[in-house]
Design a protein around this motif. Structure first.
Motif, mmCIF file in Angstrom:
data_model
loop_
_atom_site.group_PDB
_atom_site.id
_atom_site.type_symbol
_atom_site.label_atom_id
_atom_site.label_comp_id
_atom_site.label_asym_id
_atom_site.label_seq_id
_atom_site.Cartn_x
_atom_site.Cartn_y
_atom_site.Cartn_z
ATOM 1 N N TYR A 246 35.777 -87.444 -18.540
ATOM 2 C CA TYR A 246 35.490 -88.770 -17.985
ATOM 3 C C TYR A 246 34.662 -88.748 -16.695
ATOM 4 C CZ TYR A 246 35.923 -93.623 -16.683
ATOM 5 O OH TYR A 246 35.627 -94.922 -16.345
ATOM 6 N N PRO A 247 34.937 -87.860 -15.733
ATOM 7 C CA PRO A 247 34.111 -87.855 -14.514
ATOM 8 C C PRO A 247 32.616 -87.704 -14.804
ATOM 9 C CG PRO A 247 36.083 -86.549 -14.170
ATOM 10 C CD PRO A 247 36.050 -86.896 -15.631
ATOM 11 N N LEU A 248 32.270 -86.912 -15.799
ATOM 12 C CA LEU A 248 30.862 -86.752 -16.159
ATOM 13 C C LEU A 248 30.301 -88.042 -16.755
ATOM 14 C CD1 LEU A 248 30.942 -83.160 -17.686
ATOM 15 C CD2 LEU A 248 29.824 -83.857 -15.564
ATOM 16 N N ASP A 249 31.134 -88.778 -17.469
ATOM 17 C CA ASP A 249 30.688 -90.054 -18.021
ATOM 18 C C ASP A 249 30.415 -91.050 -16.903
ATOM 19 O OD1 ASP A 249 30.231 -91.895 -20.278
ATOM 20 O OD2 ASP A 249 32.010 -92.914 -19.511
ATOM 21 N N LEU A 250 31.255 -91.042 -15.875
ATOM 22 C CA LEU A 250 31.044 -91.922 -14.729
ATOM 23 C C LEU A 250 29.716 -91.604 -14.045
ATOM 24 C CD1 LEU A 250 32.176 -94.075 -12.749
ATOM 25 C CD2 LEU A 250 33.151 -92.185 -11.452
ATOM 26 N N LEU A 251 29.438 -90.330 -13.848
ATOM 27 C CA LEU A 251 28.168 -89.929 -13.236
ATOM 28 C C LEU A 251 26.985 -90.354 -14.096
ATOM 29 C CD1 LEU A 251 29.098 -86.359 -11.966
ATOM 30 C CD2 LEU A 251 28.422 -88.292 -10.538
ATOM 31 N N ARG A 252 27.131 -90.214 -15.398
ATOM 32 C CA ARG A 252 26.048 -90.607 -16.311
ATOM 33 C C ARG A 252 25.740 -92.094 -16.183
ATOM 34 N NH1 ARG A 252 25.703 -92.741 -21.653
ATOM 35 N NH2 ARG A 252 27.960 -92.983 -21.702
ATOM 36 N N VAL A 253 26.781 -92.911 -16.123
ATOM 37 C CA VAL A 253 26.586 -94.357 -16.008
ATOM 38 C C VAL A 253 25.938 -94.708 -14.674
ATOM 39 C CG1 VAL A 253 27.772 -96.578 -15.863
ATOM 40 C CG2 VAL A 253 28.460 -94.918 -17.581
ATOM 41 N N ARG A 254 26.374 -94.070 -13.602
ATOM 42 C CA ARG A 254 25.786 -94.341 -12.290
ATOM 43 C C ARG A 254 24.296 -93.989 -12.286
ATOM 44 N NH1 ARG A 254 29.251 -94.939 -7.831
ATOM 45 N NH2 ARG A 254 31.111 -96.038 -8.555
ATOM 46 N N LEU A 255 23.957 -92.861 -12.874
ATOM 47 C CA LEU A 255 22.553 -92.449 -12.927
ATOM 48 C C LEU A 255 21.727 -93.409 -13.777
ATOM 49 C CD1 LEU A 255 23.006 -88.592 -13.308
ATOM 50 C CD2 LEU A 255 21.802 -89.729 -11.442
ATOM 51 N N ILE B 191 24.061 -84.424 -6.743
ATOM 52 C CA ILE B 191 25.031 -84.141 -5.685
ATOM 53 C C ILE B 191 25.227 -85.352 -4.779
ATOM 54 C CG2 ILE B 191 23.287 -83.178 -4.127
ATOM 55 C CD1 ILE B 191 26.950 -81.998 -4.569
ATOM 56 N N ASP B 192 24.167 -86.146 -4.597
ATOM 57 C CA ASP B 192 24.283 -87.347 -3.765
ATOM 58 C C ASP B 192 25.208 -88.373 -4.416
ATOM 59 O OD1 ASP B 192 22.548 -86.276 -1.894
ATOM 60 O OD2 ASP B 192 20.769 -87.147 -2.840
ATOM 61 N N PHE B 193 25.119 -88.486 -5.733
ATOM 62 C CA PHE B 193 25.999 -89.409 -6.449
ATOM 63 C C PHE B 193 27.450 -88.941 -6.362
ATOM 64 C CE2 PHE B 193 22.081 -90.929 -8.227
ATOM 65 C CZ PHE B 193 22.338 -92.249 -8.557
ATOM 66 N N ILE B 194 27.657 -87.648 -6.478
ATOM 67 C CA ILE B 194 29.017 -87.104 -6.405
ATOM 68 C C ILE B 194 29.629 -87.391 -5.040
ATOM 69 C CG2 ILE B 194 30.376 -84.976 -6.420
ATOM 70 C CD1 ILE B 194 28.391 -83.860 -8.472
ATOM 71 N N ARG B 195 28.860 -87.164 -3.993
ATOM 72 C CA ARG B 195 29.353 -87.425 -2.637
ATOM 73 C C ARG B 195 29.626 -88.908 -2.424
ATOM 74 N NH1 ARG B 195 24.834 -83.646 0.364
ATOM 75 N NH2 ARG B 195 25.894 -81.630 0.079
ATOM 76 N N ALA B 196 28.717 -89.749 -2.908
ATOM 77 C CA ALA B 196 28.874 -91.195 -2.722
ATOM 78 C C ALA B 196 30.130 -91.709 -3.418
ATOM 79 C CB ALA B 196 27.639 -91.921 -3.255
ATOM 80 N N ILE B 197 30.373 -91.239 -4.632
ATOM 81 C CA ILE B 197 31.560 -91.677 -5.371
ATOM 82 C C ILE B 197 32.829 -91.227 -4.662
ATOM 83 C CG2 ILE B 197 32.859 -91.406 -7.525
ATOM 84 C CD1 ILE B 197 30.135 -91.121 -8.946
ATOM 85 N N TYR B 198 32.823 -90.002 -4.178
ATOM 86 C CA TYR B 198 34.015 -89.467 -3.505
ATOM 87 C C TYR B 198 34.346 -90.266 -2.248
ATOM 88 C CZ TYR B 198 37.177 -86.269 -1.112
ATOM 89 O OH TYR B 198 38.259 -85.733 -0.466
#
Length: 365
Positions: free
Chosen positions: A158-167, A180-187
């Motif tokens: 699921y975390p990868l799916d969330l990143l995919r949708v954000r991108l 990496i910017d998306f990962i930091r922003a979500i966290y």
């Protein structure tokens, strides 16, 4: 008569090259234990490849559907019709070119291989447990097998799916998009108050749960989606194998090959058109059953990106998002983009099941 019989037995091995034996006595002709590591690995490879092929096939439609589902302000004017779909595609092409249709697809592939592999492996294993013989072939067992398989796969990926949708959601590129910017922003987004209000829950854990935004509606949607998908596919397979249809829907193979495959507990595969048709119809049925949950999930995944004030920026609940959707568009809001969903899901599920069944056949499982 006795001499003739004995003579034929003596000469039979000479029909094969040195070192060869009849196919029915080779190790490859024996059925692989479905609980063995070998079977799990083979079915995992088949599932992962099938999922990757299917997602690559429909990646452009997937990008547009996500933009529609999440009510991206640049694309809301295109929703509601197939003409809008074409116009949205033109908009992406003009602004981002061919790359725009595959934005976030690298993350999709990283996610989809383990997702599809786990889903198909879990389905095979759960199905073997719930349906050990034909006497247990009842609808609820088939549906439950598919649902549990879907739940296993979605939890892991699921975390990868969330990143995919954000991108996929981002349409304005002021600078190069970095994962990496998306990962930091979500966290660093505001965590759920339900978690942060509990003293015994570490703050870092509450923020890591941001990667599971929309997970609950995903689970609720996965139960009907995966369950109906596998159930419909199995039922259509059974229907297309009845004596009336079999001459037109089942691949014709030699009797020797049929005997060898039967010892491996393999069913002769359906023809290309029959397999694709069964998969496509299964996809349409599952998409209809689970689509409202998918809408809620997508909105939850981008809720912090669409927030206009501090209150909206907080962690949204399923009920809160559902009320917002209903207030905006009524019950139709839960089915926005469904026509695109059909256009996307039909070839995707058809391709997925087709590749999976063919790979199982060639891998001997």
């Amino acid at each position: 008569m006795g001499e003739g019989t004995g003579s034929s037995v003596v000469r039979e091995p000479n029909n094969y090259k040195k070192g060869e034996v009849p196919p029915t006595t080779t190790a490859q002709s024996q059925a692989i234990n479905k609980y063995s590591v070998e079977y799990i690995v083979r079915s995992g490879i088949a599932g992962g490849v099938s999922g990757s092929c299917a997602k690559t096939l429909i990646a452009p439609l997937d990008r547009i559907k996500i933009l529609f589902q999440t009510s991206n302000p640049h694309y809301t004017k295109y929703t509601g019709s197939l003409v809008g779909l074409v116009e949205a595609a033109k908009h992406i092409w003009i602004n981002d070119g061919i790359r725009g249709f595959y934005q976030g697809h690298s993350v999709t592939l990283i996610r989809i291989f383990p997702y599809a592999a786990i889903k198909f492996v879990a389905y095979e294993q759960v199905r073997n447990l719930l349906i050990p013989s034909s006497n247990y072939e009842v609808p609820w067992r088939r549906i439950l097998s598919g649902s549990l398989a879907g739940l296993c796969s979605v939890f892991v990926t699921y975390p990868l799916d969330l990143l995919r949708v954000r991108l996929a959601y981002v349409t304005e590129h002021k600078s190069k998009v970095r994962l990496i910017d998306f990962i930091r922003a979500i966290y660093h987004e505001p965590a759920s108050t339900t978690l942060t209000s509990r003293r015994y829950i570490p703050k870092w854990f509450a923020h890591w749960c941001n990667f599971y935004r929309g997970y609950c509606p995903t689970v609720l949607g996965m139960i009907p989606y995966a369950g109906v998908s596998f159930f419909a596919h199995d039922c259509l397979h059974d229907l297309l194998r009845i004596p009336l249809c079999a001459p037109y829907t089942v691949i014709k193979i030699s009797e020797q090959e049929k005997d060898r495959r039967s010892q491996q507990n393999q069913r002769t595969p359906l023809t290309t058109w029959a397999e694709l048709g069964a998969g496509g119809l299964a996809g349409m049925a599952s998409q209809t059953a689970a689509y409202p949950f998918e809408i809620i999930r997508r909105r939850l995944q981008v809720s912090t990106l669409t927030a206009t004030n501090a209150h909206e920026h907080k962690f949204q609940s399923i009920g809160g998002i559902a009320r917002i959707i209903y207030k905006e568009r009524g019950w139709r809001g839960f089915f926005v983009g469904l026509s695109i969903g059909y256009i996307k899901v039909t070839p995707m599920v058809a391709c997925s099941f087709f590749v999976y069944e063919r790979m199982k056949w060639h891998l001997g499982i």
